[in-house]
Design a protein around this motif. Structure first.
Motif, PDB file in Angstrom:
ATOM      1  N   UNK A  34       0.857  -1.184   0.000  1.00  0.00           N
ATOM      2  CA  UNK A  34       0.000   0.000   0.000  1.00  0.00           C
ATOM      3  C   UNK A  34       0.890   1.229   0.000  1.00  0.00           C
ATOM      4  N   UNK A  35       0.486   2.200  -0.795  1.00  0.00           N
ATOM      5  CA  UNK A  35       1.329   3.372  -0.946  1.00  0.00           C
ATOM      6  C   UNK A  35       0.555   4.667  -0.904  1.00  0.00           C
ATOM      7  N   UNK A  36       1.306   5.749  -0.836  1.00  0.00           N
ATOM      8  CA  UNK A  36       0.749   7.099  -0.877  1.00  0.00           C
ATOM      9  C   UNK A  36       1.348   7.849  -2.063  1.00  0.00           C
ATOM     10  N   UNK A  43       0.221  19.569 -11.768  1.00  0.00           N
ATOM     11  CA  UNK A  43       1.352  18.639 -11.775  1.00  0.00           C
ATOM     12  C   UNK A  43       0.865  17.202 -11.879  1.00  0.00           C
ATOM     13  N   UNK A  44       1.774  16.321 -12.252  1.00  0.00           N
ATOM     14  CA  UNK A  44       1.442  14.905 -12.332  1.00  0.00           C
ATOM     15  C   UNK A  44       1.412  14.284 -10.932  1.00  0.00           C
ATOM     16  N   UNK A  45       0.708  13.179 -10.844  1.00  0.00           N
ATOM     17  CA  UNK A  45       0.673  12.444  -9.591  1.00  0.00           C
ATOM     18  C   UNK A  45       2.060  11.881  -9.327  1.00  0.00           C
ATOM     19  N   UNK A  46       2.553  12.050  -8.089  1.00  0.00           N
ATOM     20  CA  UNK A  46       3.903  11.599  -7.773  1.00  0.00           C
ATOM     21  C   UNK A  46       3.919  10.676  -6.566  1.00  0.00           C
ATOM     22  N   UNK A  47       4.872   9.785  -6.563  1.00  0.00           N
ATOM     23  CA  UNK A  47       5.063   8.827  -5.483  1.00  0.00           C
ATOM     24  C   UNK A  47       5.517   9.553  -4.217  1.00  0.00           C
ATOM     25  N   UNK A  48       4.986   9.104  -3.077  1.00  0.00           N
ATOM     26  CA  UNK A  48       5.400   9.658  -1.784  1.00  0.00           C
ATOM     27  C   UNK A  48       6.058   8.576  -0.928  1.00  0.00           C
ATOM     28  N   UNK A  49       5.343   7.472  -0.708  1.00  0.00           N
ATOM     29  CA  UNK A  49       5.857   6.418   0.162  1.00  0.00           C
ATOM     30  C   UNK A  49       5.110   5.124  -0.107  1.00  0.00           C
ATOM     31  N   UNK A  50       5.751   4.000   0.223  1.00  0.00           N
ATOM     32  CA  UNK A  50       5.130   2.685   0.066  1.00  0.00           C
ATOM     33  C   UNK A  50       5.541   1.789   1.213  1.00  0.00           C
ATOM     34  N   UNK A  51       4.615   0.930   1.600  1.00  0.00           N
ATOM     35  CA  UNK A  51       4.893  -0.119   2.575  1.00  0.00           C
ATOM     36  C   UNK A  51       4.639  -1.447   1.880  1.00  0.00           C
ATOM     37  N   UNK A  78      -4.476  -1.655   6.335  1.00  0.00           N
ATOM     38  CA  UNK A  78      -4.477  -0.248   6.714  1.00  0.00           C
ATOM     39  C   UNK A  78      -3.059   0.298   6.646  1.00  0.00           C
ATOM     40  N   UNK A  79      -2.955   1.562   6.310  1.00  0.00           N
ATOM     41  CA  UNK A  79      -1.655   2.210   6.228  1.00  0.00           C
ATOM     42  C   UNK A  79      -1.813   3.654   6.682  1.00  0.00           C
ATOM     43  N   UNK A  92      -0.990  19.384  -1.515  1.00  0.00           N
ATOM     44  CA  UNK A  92      -1.449  18.535  -2.621  1.00  0.00           C
ATOM     45  C   UNK A  92      -2.653  17.729  -2.154  1.00  0.00           C
ATOM     46  N   UNK A  93      -3.271  17.045  -3.099  1.00  0.00           N
ATOM     47  CA  UNK A  93      -4.230  16.006  -2.749  1.00  0.00           C
ATOM     48  C   UNK A  93      -3.441  14.714  -2.595  1.00  0.00           C
ATOM     49  N   UNK A  94      -3.608  14.067  -1.463  1.00  0.00           N
ATOM     50  CA  UNK A  94      -2.884  12.837  -1.170  1.00  0.00           C
ATOM     51  C   UNK A  94      -3.808  11.643  -1.413  1.00  0.00           C
ATOM     52  N   UNK A  95      -3.287  10.678  -2.170  1.00  0.00           N
ATOM     53  CA  UNK A  95      -4.054   9.493  -2.521  1.00  0.00           C
ATOM     54  C   UNK A  95      -3.402   8.245  -1.924  1.00  0.00           C
ATOM     55  N   UNK A  96      -4.232   7.374  -1.416  1.00  0.00           N
ATOM     56  CA  UNK A  96      -3.796   6.062  -0.951  1.00  0.00           C
ATOM     57  C   UNK A  96      -4.108   5.043  -2.036  1.00  0.00           C
ATOM     58  N   UNK A  97      -3.222   4.084  -2.206  1.00  0.00           N
ATOM     59  CA  UNK A  97      -3.429   3.067  -3.232  1.00  0.00           C
ATOM     60  C   UNK A  97      -3.008   1.700  -2.701  1.00  0.00           C
ATOM     61  N   UNK A  98      -3.648   0.673  -3.218  1.00  0.00           N
ATOM     62  CA  UNK A  98      -3.343  -0.704  -2.822  1.00  0.00           C
ATOM     63  C   UNK A  98      -3.052  -1.540  -4.061  1.00  0.00           C
TER      64      UNK A  98
END
Length: 126
Positions: A34-36, A43-51, A78-79, A92-98
């Motif tokens: 799961x990542x953020x 701007x383009x969507x950019x990587x923030x962090x991943x678990x 959950x993350x 920014x708008x922060x998105x969670x992804x799985x």
């Protein structure tokens, strides 16, 4: 049907902290990571962090390394993202992804994820 729901965004002054939460749920759903990500206006969507659950490892974008911490619970899908020393450029708008797929390392690109939340706004004032 898999649902990904984020919460915890808001307005904070520079130097402050926020904690984002994300939960993914669905019948027989199991994630591999799961990542953020975040997306600022224009701007383009950019990587923030991943678990990554299988290796119990985390990775961060250089721009947030040392300030943000990702944590979570694999069994609950959950993350969390603890964001400290926030800067105006973190707005920014922060998105969670799985993701349900296996990658060696990686998970830095949006197309490696299968399910996305609706996003939560983070605004850092100077």
């Amino acid at each position: 049907q898999v649902q990904v729901v984020e919460s915890g965004g808001g307005l904070v002054q520079a130097g402050g902290s926020l904690r984002l939460s994300c939960a993914a749920s669905g019948r027989t759903f199991s994630s591999t990571a799961m990542g953020w990500f975040r997306q600022a206006p224009g701007k383009e969507r950019e990587f923030v962090a991943v678990r990554r659950w299988s290796t119990s490892t985390s990775s961060y974008a250089d721009s947030v390394k040392g300030r943000f911490t990702i944590s979570g619970d694999n069994s609950q899908n959950t993350v969390y993202l603890q964001m400290n020393s926030l800067k105006p450029e973190d707005t920014a708008v922060y998105y969670c992804a799985a993701s349900t797929r296996y990658y060696y390392g990686g998970y830095y690109q949006p197309n490696m994820y299968d399910y996305w939340g609706q996003g939560t706004q983070v605004t850092v004032s100077s």
